[in-house]
Design a protein around this motif. Structure first.
Motif, short mmCIF file in Angstrom:
data_model
loop_
_atom_site.label_atom_id
_atom_site.label_comp_id
_atom_site.label_asym_id
_atom_site.label_seq_id
_atom_site.Cartn_x
_atom_site.Cartn_y
_atom_site.Cartn_z
N ASN A 49 38.46 33.95 42.53
CA ASN A 49 37.92 34.51 41.27
C ASN A 49 37.36 35.92 41.50
O ASN A 49 36.33 36.30 40.96
N PHE A 50 38.05 36.68 42.36
CA PHE A 50 37.79 38.08 42.67
C PHE A 50 36.59 38.30 43.61
O PHE A 50 36.33 39.45 43.96
N ILE A 94 36.57 46.19 45.25
CA ILE A 94 37.81 45.78 44.59
C ILE A 94 37.58 45.43 43.12
O ILE A 94 38.51 45.50 42.31
N ALA A 95 36.33 45.07 42.76
CA ALA A 95 36.05 44.69 41.37
C ALA A 95 36.09 45.88 40.42
O ALA A 95 36.12 45.70 39.21
N LYS A 99 43.51 45.60 39.54
CA LYS A 99 44.97 45.75 39.53
C LYS A 99 45.45 46.76 40.58
O LYS A 99 46.65 46.91 40.78
N GLN A 100 44.51 47.44 41.23
CA GLN A 100 44.87 48.35 42.32
C GLN A 100 45.28 47.57 43.56
O GLN A 100 44.93 46.40 43.72
N THR A 101 46.00 48.22 44.46
CA THR A 101 46.32 47.65 45.77
C THR A 101 45.40 48.29 46.80
O THR A 101 45.26 49.52 46.82
N THR A 163 33.43 35.80 36.66
CA THR A 163 33.82 36.56 37.85
C THR A 163 32.76 37.62 38.12
O THR A 163 31.81 37.78 37.35
N LEU A 164 32.94 38.37 39.21
CA LEU A 164 32.06 39.48 39.52
C LEU A 164 32.64 40.82 39.07
O LEU A 164 32.14 41.87 39.44
N VAL A 165 33.67 40.74 38.24
CA VAL A 165 34.24 41.94 37.64
C VAL A 165 33.40 42.31 36.42
O VAL A 165 33.11 41.46 35.57
N ARG A 166 33.00 43.56 36.33
CA ARG A 166 32.12 43.99 35.24
C ARG A 166 32.83 44.95 34.30
O ARG A 166 33.70 45.71 34.71
#
Length: 294
Positions: A49-50, A94-95, A99-101, A163-166
């Motif tokens: 979950n990221f 990464i968050a 979608k980046q690599t 998730t930890l994506v903000r």
């Protein structure tokens, strides 16, 4: 007998040779210092979950590590400076764009000479495999938020994991990140049977037909069909309906309501009878008074 004469070496040539020998010895010492540093290996991404951790080996003995991470076309950013751990949490990097690599590398430094690492040139390091969070993070176990069986319909609602994506200071759910790419599969079966059926949705709600009066058990699984790998999450814990208990609860509720109404009626009748008796007693008392007899 004459003593053989050795050819004289010019003094400038001797000094040059000494300088050359000193430089060679310094290079040997420097090289021997760097060969003591163990280069990291087996770099592995662990992500659910990221939330993303970079792990590697070996445990350090006389050296420390620093992690650097970069998007494919970005600059290196240092994390976990001079650590003796063999893992580093890089979620905050990464968050920012799942979608980046990304590529990471683990640099090794001698523990006894950390203060001088800046002047020793680039330390030995090992690169990680490339990692694209949107395509590769594992899906965590989903949670059933609520369920209800009414007659021939079973309604199940799945709760999206956070998730930890903000975005704008708010943590996003899996649905916020993946949108319609995120599907759920419902596995359900009669409690008295082992034959499973499945239902799928790209929302968070299931409404399926079931047999009236039968109890059902079920669980759910998150799925991203567009992925080549890591498509499915672990299945959620099993939940079961209980029609018999539901009917008993309804029956007890009805009995309770009826009993309550009956008790209220009894109390009202008792009060009314009491008032009637008091009124009759007052009337009979007035009829039997001396004034009425005269």
């Amino acid at each position: 007998m004459e003593t053989p004469a050795w050819p004289r070496v010019p003094q400038g040539s001797v000094i040059a040779r000494m300088l050359l020998l000193g430089w060679a010895l310094s290079q040997v010492v420097s090289a021997s210092g760097t060969t003591d540093v163990v280069v990291a290996y087996n770099l592995t991404w662990k992500s659910t979950n990221f939330k993303t951790i970079l792990e590697w080996e070996p445990k350090p003995i006389d050296h420390v590590y620093t992690v650097e991470i970069s998007s494919k076309f970005g600059n290196w950013k240092s994390k976990c400076f001079y650590t003796t751990d063999t893992e580093c949490d890089v979620t905050d990097e990464i968050a920012q764009d799942v979608k980046q690599t990304y590529l990471a590398r683990v640099l090794s430094y001698p523990a006894r000479n950390v203060d001088a690492v800046g002047s020793a040139g680039e330390p030995p390091f090992q690169n990680s495999p490339e990692f694209t969070p949107y395509l590769e993070t594992n899906l965590g176990q989903p949670t059933i938020q609520s369920f209800e069986q009414v007659g021939t319909k079973l309604n199940v609602i799945v709760q999206d994991a956070r998730t930890l994506v903000r975005m704008n200071g708010t943590f996003l759910s899996l649905r916020d990140v993946f949108g319609k790419d995120l599907n759920y599969t419902l596995y359900y079966w009669k409690a008295s049977s082992t034959g499973k059926k499945t239902a799928k949705t790209n929302t968070n709600e299931f409404l399926i037909d079931v047999d009236k009066g039968e109890n059902y058990c079920f669980n759910v699984q998150a799925v991203i069909p567009s992925r080549r790998t890591n498509q499915k999450s672990p299945e959620s814990p099993i939940e079961c309906t209980s029609q018999g208990k539901g009917e008993l609860r309804e029956m007890f509720f009805i009995i309770g309501v009826v009993a309550f109404v009956v008790i209220i009626l009894i109390i009202v009748l008792a009060i009314s009878l009491h008032k009637c008796r008091k009124a009759r007693a007052r009337r009979s008392g007035k009829e039997n008074s001396p004034l009425n007899v005269a």
